[in-house]
Design an enzyme around this catalytic site. Structure first.
Site, PDB file in Angstrom:
ATOM      1  N   LEU A   1     -21.015   1.930  -4.171  1.00 17.45           N
ATOM      2  CA  LEU A   1     -22.390   1.766  -3.692  1.00 17.45           C
ATOM      3  C   LEU A   1     -23.076   3.126  -3.535  1.00 17.45           C
ATOM      4  O   LEU A   1     -24.289   3.224  -3.617  1.00 17.45           O
ATOM      5  CB  LEU A   1     -22.404   1.026  -2.343  1.00 17.45           C
ATOM      6  CG  LEU A   1     -22.265  -0.490  -2.396  1.00 17.45           C
ATOM      7  CD1 LEU A   1     -22.261  -1.074  -1.001  1.00 17.45           C
ATOM      8  CD2 LEU A   1     -23.393  -1.115  -3.223  1.00 17.45           C
TER       9      LEU A   1
ATOM     10  N   TYR B   1       0.825  -1.218   0.000  1.00 15.75           N
ATOM     11  CA  TYR B   1       0.000   0.000   0.000  1.00 15.75           C
ATOM     12  C   TYR B   1       0.860   1.270   0.000  1.00 15.75           C
ATOM     13  O   TYR B   1       0.353   2.339  -0.271  1.00 15.75           O
ATOM     14  CB  TYR B   1      -0.915   0.070   1.240  1.00 15.75           C
ATOM     15  CG  TYR B   1      -1.978  -0.989   1.334  1.00 15.75           C
ATOM     16  CD1 TYR B   1      -2.298  -1.815   0.261  1.00 15.75           C
ATOM     17  CD2 TYR B   1      -2.695  -1.166   2.523  1.00 15.75           C
ATOM     18  CE1 TYR B   1      -3.276  -2.784   0.372  1.00 15.75           C
ATOM     19  CE2 TYR B   1      -3.693  -2.122   2.633  1.00 15.75           C
ATOM     20  CZ  TYR B   1      -3.970  -2.939   1.561  1.00 15.75           C
ATOM     21  OH  TYR B   1      -4.946  -3.893   1.681  1.00 15.75           O
TER      22      TYR B   1
ATOM     23  N   GLY C   1     -15.678   0.196  -2.569  1.00 13.86           N
ATOM     24  CA  GLY C   1     -14.765   1.279  -2.953  1.00 13.86           C
ATOM     25  C   GLY C   1     -15.482   2.600  -3.209  1.00 13.86           C
ATOM     26  O   GLY C   1     -14.947   3.475  -3.884  1.00 13.86           O
ATOM     27  N   GLY C   2     -16.690   2.764  -2.663  1.00 13.54           N
ATOM     28  CA  GLY C   2     -17.457   4.003  -2.851  1.00 13.54           C
ATOM     29  C   GLY C   2     -18.514   3.860  -3.944  1.00 13.54           C
ATOM     30  O   GLY C   2     -19.408   4.698  -4.053  1.00 13.54           O
TER      31      GLY C   2
ATOM     32  N   ASN D   1      -7.836 -13.277   1.333  1.00 13.60           N
ATOM     33  CA  ASN D   1      -8.265 -13.741  -0.004  1.00 13.60           C
ATOM     34  C   ASN D   1      -7.964 -15.220  -0.234  1.00 13.60           C
ATOM     35  O   ASN D   1      -7.791 -15.643  -1.383  1.00 13.60           O
ATOM     36  CB  ASN D   1      -7.612 -12.882  -1.096  1.00 13.60           C
ATOM     37  CG  ASN D   1      -7.871 -11.399  -0.896  1.00 13.60           C
ATOM     38  OD1 ASN D   1      -9.016 -10.981  -0.831  1.00 13.60           O
ATOM     39  ND2 ASN D   1      -6.816 -10.597  -0.767  1.00 13.60           N
TER      40      ASN D   1
ATOM     41  N   CYS E   1     -16.339  -2.879   1.905  1.00 18.66           N
ATOM     42  CA  CYS E   1     -17.780  -3.077   2.196  1.00 18.66           C
ATOM     43  C   CYS E   1     -18.640  -2.088   1.416  1.00 18.66           C
ATOM     44  O   CYS E   1     -19.805  -2.363   1.138  1.00 18.66           O
ATOM     45  CB  CYS E   1     -18.038  -2.901   3.698  1.00 18.66           C
ATOM     46  SG  CYS E   1     -17.217  -4.145   4.693  1.00 18.66           S
ATOM     47  N   LEU E   2     -18.074  -0.924   1.075  1.00 26.41           N
ATOM     48  CA  LEU E   2     -18.830   0.067   0.281  1.00 26.41           C
ATOM     49  C   LEU E   2     -18.485  -0.062  -1.200  1.00 26.41           C
ATOM     50  O   LEU E   2     -18.778   0.837  -1.990  1.00 26.41           O
ATOM     51  CB  LEU E   2     -18.518   1.491   0.769  1.00 26.41           C
ATOM     52  CG  LEU E   2     -18.785   1.789   2.248  1.00 26.41           C
ATOM     53  CD1 LEU E   2     -18.369   3.226   2.594  1.00 26.41           C
ATOM     54  CD2 LEU E   2     -20.270   1.587   2.581  1.00 26.41           C
TER      55      LEU E   2
HETATM   56  N1  LIG Z   1      -6.807  -7.703   1.770  1.00 24.83           N
HETATM   57  C1  LIG Z   1      -7.029  -7.142   0.598  1.00 24.83           C
HETATM   58  O1  LIG Z   1      -6.770  -7.729  -0.462  1.00 24.83           O
HETATM   59  C2  LIG Z   1      -7.612  -5.761   0.560  1.00 24.83           C
HETATM   60  C3  LIG Z   1      -8.033  -5.212  -0.666  1.00 24.83           C
HETATM   61  C4  LIG Z   1      -8.581  -3.934  -0.657  1.00 24.83           C
HETATM   62  C5  LIG Z   1      -8.698  -3.234   0.541  1.00 24.83           C
HETATM   63  N2  LIG Z   1      -8.244  -3.787   1.712  1.00 24.83           N
HETATM   64  C6  LIG Z   1      -8.349  -3.075   2.992  1.00 24.83           C
HETATM   65  O2  LIG Z   1      -9.687  -2.660   3.193  1.00 24.83           O
HETATM   66  C7  LIG Z   1      -9.723  -1.257   3.441  1.00 24.83           C
HETATM   67  C8  LIG Z   1     -11.032  -0.701   2.979  1.00 24.83           C
HETATM   68  O3  LIG Z   1     -11.176  -0.895   1.550  1.00 24.83           O
HETATM   69  P1  LIG Z   1     -11.798   0.262   0.675  1.00 24.83           P
HETATM   70  O4  LIG Z   1     -11.002   1.499   0.848  1.00 24.83           O
HETATM   71  O5  LIG Z   1     -12.014  -0.240  -0.693  1.00 24.83           O
HETATM   72  O6  LIG Z   1     -13.213   0.465   1.451  1.00 24.83           O
HETATM   73  P2  LIG Z   1     -14.582   1.089   1.020  1.00 24.83           P
HETATM   74  O7  LIG Z   1     -15.202   1.610   2.265  1.00 24.83           O
HETATM   75  O8  LIG Z   1     -15.355   0.150   0.180  1.00 24.83           O
HETATM   76  O9  LIG Z   1     -14.200   2.300   0.061  1.00 24.83           O
HETATM   77  C9  LIG Z   1     -13.616   3.468   0.542  1.00 24.83           C
HETATM   78  C10 LIG Z   1     -13.757   4.520  -0.536  1.00 24.83           C
HETATM   79  O10 LIG Z   1     -15.121   4.886  -0.623  1.00 24.83           O
HETATM   80  C11 LIG Z   1     -15.217   6.287  -0.547  1.00 24.83           C
HETATM   81  N3  LIG Z   1     -16.454   6.651   0.127  1.00 24.83           N
HETATM   82  C12 LIG Z   1     -16.825   6.363   1.371  1.00 24.83           C
HETATM   83  N4  LIG Z   1     -18.034   6.885   1.647  1.00 24.83           N
HETATM   84  C13 LIG Z   1     -18.407   7.515   0.531  1.00 24.83           C
HETATM   85  C14 LIG Z   1     -19.553   8.273   0.173  1.00 24.83           C
HETATM   86  N5  LIG Z   1     -20.557   8.484   1.040  1.00 24.83           N
HETATM   87  N6  LIG Z   1     -19.638   8.800  -1.072  1.00 24.83           N
HETATM   88  C15 LIG Z   1     -18.637   8.600  -1.941  1.00 24.83           C
HETATM   89  N7  LIG Z   1     -17.502   7.903  -1.671  1.00 24.83           N
HETATM   90  C16 LIG Z   1     -17.398   7.372  -0.444  1.00 24.83           C
HETATM   91  C17 LIG Z   1     -14.018   6.724   0.251  1.00 24.83           C
HETATM   92  O11 LIG Z   1     -13.700   8.065  -0.055  1.00 24.83           O
HETATM   93  P3  LIG Z   1     -13.394   9.153   1.115  1.00 24.83           P
HETATM   94  O12 LIG Z   1     -11.999   8.939   1.570  1.00 24.83           O
HETATM   95  O13 LIG Z   1     -13.610  10.433   0.378  1.00 24.83           O
HETATM   96  O14 LIG Z   1     -14.406   8.935   2.191  1.00 24.83           O
HETATM   97  C18 LIG Z   1     -12.960   5.767  -0.248  1.00 24.83           C
HETATM   98  O15 LIG Z   1     -12.385   6.239  -1.443  1.00 24.83           O
HETATM   99  C19 LIG Z   1      -8.483  -0.724   2.728  1.00 24.83           C
HETATM  100  O16 LIG Z   1      -8.025   0.502   3.226  1.00 24.83           O
HETATM  101  C20 LIG Z   1      -7.473  -1.818   3.010  1.00 24.83           C
HETATM  102  O17 LIG Z   1      -6.945  -1.631   4.309  1.00 24.83           O
HETATM  103  C21 LIG Z   1      -7.727  -5.049   1.731  1.00 24.83           C
END
Ligand SMILES: NC(=O)c1ccc[n+]([C@@H]2O[C@H](COP(=O)([O-])OP(=O)(O)OC[C@H]3O[C@@H](n4cnc5c(N)ncnc54)[C@H](OP(=O)(O)O)[C@@H]3O)[C@@H](O)[C@H]2O)c1
Length: 301
Positions: free
Chosen positions: A218, A56, A215-216, A160, A212-213
């Site tokens: 939703l 990351y 990546g935004g 994964n 869970c979202l």
């Molecule tokens: N193990 C793996 O292979 C793996 C893979 C991927 C991720 N991860 C872990 O999981 C964590 C979470 O994943 P994720 O970042 O994809 O989570 P996520 O909660 O699905 O997506 C976060 C993104 O959604 C945006 N977002 C949140 N609320 C929003 C809204 N109301 N309107 C528009 N956009 C919104 C955020 O932007 P803002 O910053 O502007 O709120 C951010 O860019 C990562 O940081 C990482 O630690 C692990």
């Protein structure tokens, strides 16, 4: 308002009920002081578990922020991951082809690099980031044993992994794996049918859920499925009196009997606060399945 602690696995390791993910940190544009303020504020809400990975490139800026307040380290749990070697960069030198490497040397060197960047002596949890088609589970267990005996990593898990891959490694790692970190959201529901959630429940370990979202997406749908989902989530938000659609999404994953732990991915404190406040939102079975149906595009058979 603070969230409660969650037992991750039978051996007593505790994490926070929501986990802060730092995958996107490099895009947040925060100074070390601003990042420290973010970390302190979420810790005040009870979010003490911080999710990183060597790939990351979040660890060096996080370590810089931590260096401004070193005593915070003892009050948090740091998760990091190893095993991906992207083309072009990495502590083991730049690979020409992106690949997975779960060999003994790669695991050890990745952890050493993470510790140096995070400016800490130990990781609370190390996860193998992705299943390596060429993995030798005995070699992995040897690397785990060495890192544990040196006090550099307290607990080990995977991310994964299929159920068969989890079982294979669990069979040679006598301490037991502490989690499988997997993707799950109303948009990406494959994990509901993979057997992973049931496997975790069977071993008494809690899965961690990423994106869970979606990546935004939703919140900002990019296709018909996303639009159906957003409409369903908005309707259920009104029915439940939840403050936001995000709270409904977290309630949907938290309703699962395997008691998963969602990872947050936001840089915005108001969104973290909203997620924390939403932990009391509960869905009826019918509401849960109407989100499933919106994603599936058809009712349950
Ligand atoms: N193990 C793996 O292979 C793996 C893979 C991927 C991720 N991860 C872990 O999981 C964590 C979470 O994943 P994720 O970042 O994809 O989570 P996520 O909660 O699905 O997506 C976060 C993104 O959604 C945006 N977002 C949140 N609320 C929003 C809204 N109301 N309107 C528009 N956009 C919104 C955020 O932007 P803002 O910053 O502007 O709120 C951010 O860019 C990562 O940081 C990482 O630690 C692990």
């Amino acid at each position: 308002m603070t969230i409660s602690r969650a037992a991750l696995c039978p051996n007593g390791l505790e994490v926070s009920q929501l986990i802060a993910g730092f995958w996107r940190l490099k895009h947040w544009g925060l100074s070390a002081k601003e990042l420290l303020r973010f970390i302190q504020t979420i810790m005040d809400m009870g979010i003490t578990t911080m999710d990183h990975a060597m790939v990351y490139r979040s660890e060096a800026p996080f370590g810089e922020a931590l260096a401004l307040h070193p005593s915070l380290r003892q009050q948090m749990e740091i998760v990091s991951k190893c095993g991906i070697r992207p083309a072009g960069f990495g502590p083991l030198g730049a690979a020409q082809t992106s690949h997975y490497d779960s060999g003994y040397a790669a695991i050890i060197e990745s952890v050493e690099a993470s510790l140096q960047d995070l400016r800490t002596d130990y990781l609370d949890i190390l996860l193998l980031h992705r299943p390596d088609y060429l993995m030798d589970v005995h070699e992995i267990a040897e690397a785990f044993a060495r890192l544990k005996s040196q006090g550099k990593v307290r607990y080990f898990g995977v991310s994964n992994f299929s159920t068969a891959q989890f079982d294979l490694l669990q069979g040679v790692w006598s301490d037991g794996l502490v989690t499988n970190q997997i993707e799950l959201s109303p948009y990406h529901m494959q994990a509901l049918d993979s057997g992973t959630l049931e496997q975790c429940a069977g071993y008494g370990v809690r899965p961690m859920l990423w994106s869970c979202l979606a990546g935004g997406h939703l919140l900002n749908p990019i296709d018909a499925k996303g639009q159906r989902l957003l409409a369903a989530l908005q309707r259920i938000r009104e029915e439940t009196g939840a403050d936001s659609v995000e709270q409904v999404v977290y309630a949907w994953v938290l309703a699962l009997p395997s008691q998963p732990l969602p990872l947050l991915g936001t840089s915005k404190l108001e969104r973290v606060t909203d997620a924390v406040k939403g932990l009391s939102v509960q869905l009826s079975r019918e509401q849960w399945y109407s989100i499933w149906e919106a994603s599936n595009g058809a009712p349950v058979p």
